[in-house]
Design a protein around this motif. Structure first.
Motif, PDB file in Angstrom:
ATOM      1  N   MET A  23       0.856  -1.183   0.000  1.00  0.00           N
ATOM      2  CA  MET A  23       0.000   0.000   0.000  1.00  0.00           C
ATOM      3  C   MET A  23       0.897   1.239   0.000  1.00  0.00           C
ATOM      4  N   VAL A  24       0.658   2.123  -0.953  1.00  0.00           N
ATOM      5  CA  VAL A  24       1.477   3.327  -1.123  1.00  0.00           C
ATOM      6  C   VAL A  24       0.577   4.550  -1.028  1.00  0.00           C
ATOM      7  N   HIS A  25       0.995   5.504  -0.211  1.00  0.00           N
ATOM      8  CA  HIS A  25       0.237   6.732   0.021  1.00  0.00           C
ATOM      9  C   HIS A  25       1.082   7.909  -0.443  1.00  0.00           C
ATOM     10  N   ALA A  26       0.487   8.805  -1.207  1.00  0.00           N
ATOM     11  CA  ALA A  26       1.223   9.957  -1.729  1.00  0.00           C
ATOM     12  C   ALA A  26       0.536  11.249  -1.324  1.00  0.00           C
ATOM     13  N   TRP A  27       1.330  12.160  -0.778  1.00  0.00           N
ATOM     14  CA  TRP A  27       0.888  13.527  -0.502  1.00  0.00           C
ATOM     15  C   TRP A  27       1.675  14.439  -1.446  1.00  0.00           C
ATOM     16  N   TYR A  28       1.019  15.397  -2.059  1.00  0.00           N
ATOM     17  CA  TYR A  28       1.692  16.173  -3.096  1.00  0.00           C
ATOM     18  C   TYR A  28       1.138  17.592  -3.152  1.00  0.00           C
ATOM     19  N   PRO A  29       1.941  18.543  -3.693  1.00  0.00           N
ATOM     20  CA  PRO A  29       1.447  19.913  -3.850  1.00  0.00           C
ATOM     21  C   PRO A  29       0.313  19.935  -4.874  1.00  0.00           C
ATOM     22  N   ALA A  30      -0.815  20.486  -4.482  1.00  0.00           N
ATOM     23  CA  ALA A  30      -2.010  20.432  -5.315  1.00  0.00           C
ATOM     24  C   ALA A  30      -2.315  21.794  -5.939  1.00  0.00           C
TER      25      ALA A  30
ATOM     26  N   LEU B 190       1.603   2.324  10.815  1.00  0.00           N
ATOM     27  CA  LEU B 190       1.117   2.574   9.476  1.00  0.00           C
ATOM     28  C   LEU B 190       1.670   3.881   8.918  1.00  0.00           C
ATOM     29  N   ALA B 191       1.858   3.912   7.625  1.00  0.00           N
ATOM     30  CA  ALA B 191       2.376   5.112   6.968  1.00  0.00           C
ATOM     31  C   ALA B 191       1.503   6.320   7.259  1.00  0.00           C
ATOM     32  N   GLU B 192       0.207   6.122   7.371  1.00  0.00           N
ATOM     33  CA  GLU B 192      -0.710   7.249   7.583  1.00  0.00           C
ATOM     34  C   GLU B 192      -0.518   7.939   8.930  1.00  0.00           C
ATOM     35  N   TYR B 193       0.173   7.295   9.847  1.00  0.00           N
ATOM     36  CA  TYR B 193       0.473   7.959  11.113  1.00  0.00           C
ATOM     37  C   TYR B 193       1.590   9.000  10.970  1.00  0.00           C
ATOM     38  N   ASN B 194       2.056   9.198   9.761  1.00  0.00           N
ATOM     39  CA  ASN B 194       3.002  10.270   9.447  1.00  0.00           C
ATOM     40  C   ASN B 194       2.338  11.372   8.619  1.00  0.00           C
ATOM     41  N   THR B 195       1.020  11.456   8.683  1.00  0.00           N
ATOM     42  CA  THR B 195       0.278  12.400   7.844  1.00  0.00           C
ATOM     43  C   THR B 195       0.680  13.843   8.098  1.00  0.00           C
ATOM     44  N   SER B 196       0.811  14.265   9.357  1.00  0.00           N
ATOM     45  CA  SER B 196       1.157  15.659   9.653  1.00  0.00           C
ATOM     46  C   SER B 196       2.481  16.048   9.009  1.00  0.00           C
ATOM     47  N   LEU B 197       3.454  15.170   9.108  1.00  0.00           N
ATOM     48  CA  LEU B 197       4.761  15.432   8.523  1.00  0.00           C
ATOM     49  C   LEU B 197       4.680  15.445   6.998  1.00  0.00           C
ATOM     50  N   ALA B 198       3.987  14.453   6.423  1.00  0.00           N
ATOM     51  CA  ALA B 198       3.893  14.349   4.971  1.00  0.00           C
ATOM     52  C   ALA B 198       3.130  15.531   4.383  1.00  0.00           C
ATOM     53  N   GLU B 199       2.048  15.937   5.024  1.00  0.00           N
ATOM     54  CA  GLU B 199       1.287  17.087   4.525  1.00  0.00           C
ATOM     55  C   GLU B 199       2.145  18.347   4.506  1.00  0.00           C
TER      56      GLU B 199
ATOM     57  N   LEU C 181       5.478  18.613   4.313  1.00  0.00           N
ATOM     58  CA  LEU C 181       6.493  18.538   3.261  1.00  0.00           C
ATOM     59  C   LEU C 181       5.864  18.766   1.886  1.00  0.00           C
ATOM     60  N   ALA C 182       4.684  18.190   1.662  1.00  0.00           N
ATOM     61  CA  ALA C 182       4.003  18.388   0.381  1.00  0.00           C
ATOM     62  C   ALA C 182       3.625  19.851   0.172  1.00  0.00           C
ATOM     63  N   SER C 183       3.247  20.529   1.248  1.00  0.00           N
ATOM     64  CA  SER C 183       2.867  21.942   1.124  1.00  0.00           C
ATOM     65  C   SER C 183       4.050  22.823   0.760  1.00  0.00           C
ATOM     66  N   HIS C 184       5.265  22.311   0.958  1.00  0.00           N
ATOM     67  CA  HIS C 184       6.476  23.034   0.581  1.00  0.00           C
ATOM     68  C   HIS C 184       6.995  22.610  -0.804  1.00  0.00           C
TER      69      HIS C 184
ATOM     70  N   THR D  23       9.974  18.638  14.329  1.00  0.00           N
ATOM     71  CA  THR D  23      10.370  17.671  13.310  1.00  0.00           C
ATOM     72  C   THR D  23      10.111  18.214  11.911  1.00  0.00           C
ATOM     73  N   ARG D  24       8.954  18.825  11.725  1.00  0.00           N
ATOM     74  CA  ARG D  24       8.641  19.439  10.434  1.00  0.00           C
ATOM     75  C   ARG D  24       9.684  20.487  10.059  1.00  0.00           C
ATOM     76  N   LEU D  25      10.036  21.336  11.010  1.00  0.00           N
ATOM     77  CA  LEU D  25      10.981  22.411  10.748  1.00  0.00           C
ATOM     78  C   LEU D  25      12.325  21.854  10.290  1.00  0.00           C
ATOM     79  N   LEU D  26      12.813  20.847  10.989  1.00  0.00           N
ATOM     80  CA  LEU D  26      14.096  20.248  10.630  1.00  0.00           C
ATOM     81  C   LEU D  26      14.062  19.575   9.260  1.00  0.00           C
ATOM     82  N   LEU D  27      13.055  18.752   9.029  1.00  0.00           N
ATOM     83  CA  LEU D  27      13.028  17.994   7.789  1.00  0.00           C
ATOM     84  C   LEU D  27      12.744  18.878   6.579  1.00  0.00           C
ATOM     85  N   ALA D  28      11.828  19.831   6.711  1.00  0.00           N
ATOM     86  CA  ALA D  28      11.562  20.733   5.595  1.00  0.00           C
ATOM     87  C   ALA D  28      12.815  21.540   5.269  1.00  0.00           C
ATOM     88  N   GLY D  29      13.526  21.995   6.300  1.00  0.00           N
ATOM     89  CA  GLY D  29      14.755  22.750   6.068  1.00  0.00           C
ATOM     90  C   GLY D  29      15.841  21.902   5.436  1.00  0.00           C
TER      91      GLY D  29
END
Length: 387
Positions: A78-85, A137-146, A148-151, A348-354
């Motif tokens: 199962m593959v989940h993708a978050w992306y700039p829309a 589950l991968a979906e438990y990383n939704t906040s982080l993935a969203e 990164l996708a917004s950037h 975590t978001r700040l570090l990874l996005a940077g």
């Protein structure tokens, strides 16, 4: 390229609930109880783009799966993708938090929208491959993935049968295998034993990651939904893993020349990779103050002596093992970390996005915002090590 059967899923509404298993002492993740009444909204993404989300059920028919309870089954990922829309996504309602899990987490609101058009960007979006921890589950990383996708990143996360808990579109599910659950005594002995124990899981997970990457390449060439075609940069990949997912990502980063950045939260690459400096990309190693440094640092710092590029080691004061995930946000007081759940996700978001902005988009790292964070203790080892 492996043979694949692909099933496209958008806004999936059927599924089943789950039970979680965690890694044990040293990287303990507690079993949690659901918050039953209070509505929960995940932290809003901080980037300029609205976020789309979609899910695929990809079957690698070239690899049998010993962890499946379906006779003769192949690896079903199962593959989940978050992306700039596109901008129109901002006017749409968010997708369910976990659309495949029936009535599970229905009190949680996320910010990504199911299946909108990809944003019109000046250049294809860099890819971030996200590997969740064991049993998570991968979906438990939704906040982080969203976030990164917004950037402007296309974030692909996958659930590996046997390693993680997997729920399929028909409601069938596979629980994590006890094969990859370490004993209570393992982390008390020599770390060579830990490395040895996780070798089979790393081999399995890296095979899944490579399969997923091959399908992403195909998706960029021709997406049947015409959403990702020509929109993503398959030669600029960042890879991030949490816990066991970080160990798996370390293997993938060392073997794939298109990986331009590797980040991990409380994880180390396999022993030979960290000791021989086989990862050529910049490295960000994060760990929480909950993790005893006398146990963690000797292995985390193993990537420094023979490094081929910059290495950043970040100690996160007040955070815990799962602070980078949604779990502390969506559960009822099950994670007693010093930092509030929102603060753990924010840092975590700040570090990874940077980090990924610098390594995949030629930005600066660390930024002034990161340097100003009192809870981030960042050490920097620049360039390749001299021999």
């Amino acid at each position: 390229m492996p043979l694949v059967k692909s099933v496209f899923c958008t806004a999936l509404l059927l599924g089943a609930s789950l039970s979680l298993q965690w890694p044990g002492p040293g990287l303990a993740q507690e079993r949690h109880e659901e918050a039953e009444t209070q509505l929960i909204s995940l932290p809003a993404p901080t980037g300029p783009y609205p976020v789309g989300v979609t899910t695929w059920h990809w079957i690698d028919v070239s690899r049998p799966d010993k962890h499946s309870d379906r006779p003769g089954a192949n690896r079903e990922i199962m593959v989940h993708a978050w992306y700039p829309a596109s901008a129109t996504a901002a006017d749409l309602s968010p997708a369910p938090y976990r659309p495949l899990a029936r009535n599970d987490h229905d009190i949680v609101t996320k910010h990504s929208v199911a299946g909108p058009a990809f944003a019109d960007m000046s250049s294809p979006a860099p890819i971030i491959l996200l590997c969740p921890g064991r049993g998570v589950l991968a979906e438990y990383n939704t906040s982080l993935a969203e976030d990164l996708a917004s950037h402007g990143f296309a974030v692909f996360a996958f659930d590996s049968p046997g390693i993680g808990h997997v729920i399929y579109p028909d409601g069938h599910e596979i629980s994590p295998s006890p094969t990859y659950r370490p004993s209570s005594d393992l982390f008390l002995g020599p770390y060579e034993a830990v490395d040895k124990f996780f070798e089979p899981a790393v081999t399995l997970g890296a095979g899944d990651a490579n399969f997923v990457f091959n399908q992403i390449v195909s998706l960029n060439l021709r997406d049947p939904a015409n959403r990702f075609t020509g929109k993503i940069n398959t030669k600029r990949i960042g890879i991030y893993g949490h816990s066991l997912g970080g160990r798996i990502c370390g293997e993938v980063a060392a073997r794939n020349r298109f990986v331009k950045a590797f980040a991990a939260m409380e994880a180390v690459p396999p022993r030979s990779i960290r000791r021989e400096g086989e990862i050529k990309a910049p490295i960000l190693m994060m760990y929480s103050s909950e993790l005893p440094e006398e146990l963690a640092l000797p292995n985390i710092e193993g990537v420094i002596p023979n490094r081929k590029n910059d290495v950043f080691i970040a100690r996160l004061e007040g955070l815990g093992h799962n602070s980078s995930t949604d779990l502390p946000l969506i559960t009822d007081n099950s994670y007693q970390y010093q930092a509030r759940p929102e603060e753990g996700v924010r840092v975590t978001r700040l570090l990874l996005a940077g980090f990924f902005n610098a390594t995949l988009k030629n930005g600066d790292f660390p930024s002034a915002d990161i340097n100003a964070e009192e809870c981030i203790r960042l050490r920097i080892y620049e360039g390749a090590a001299r021999r």
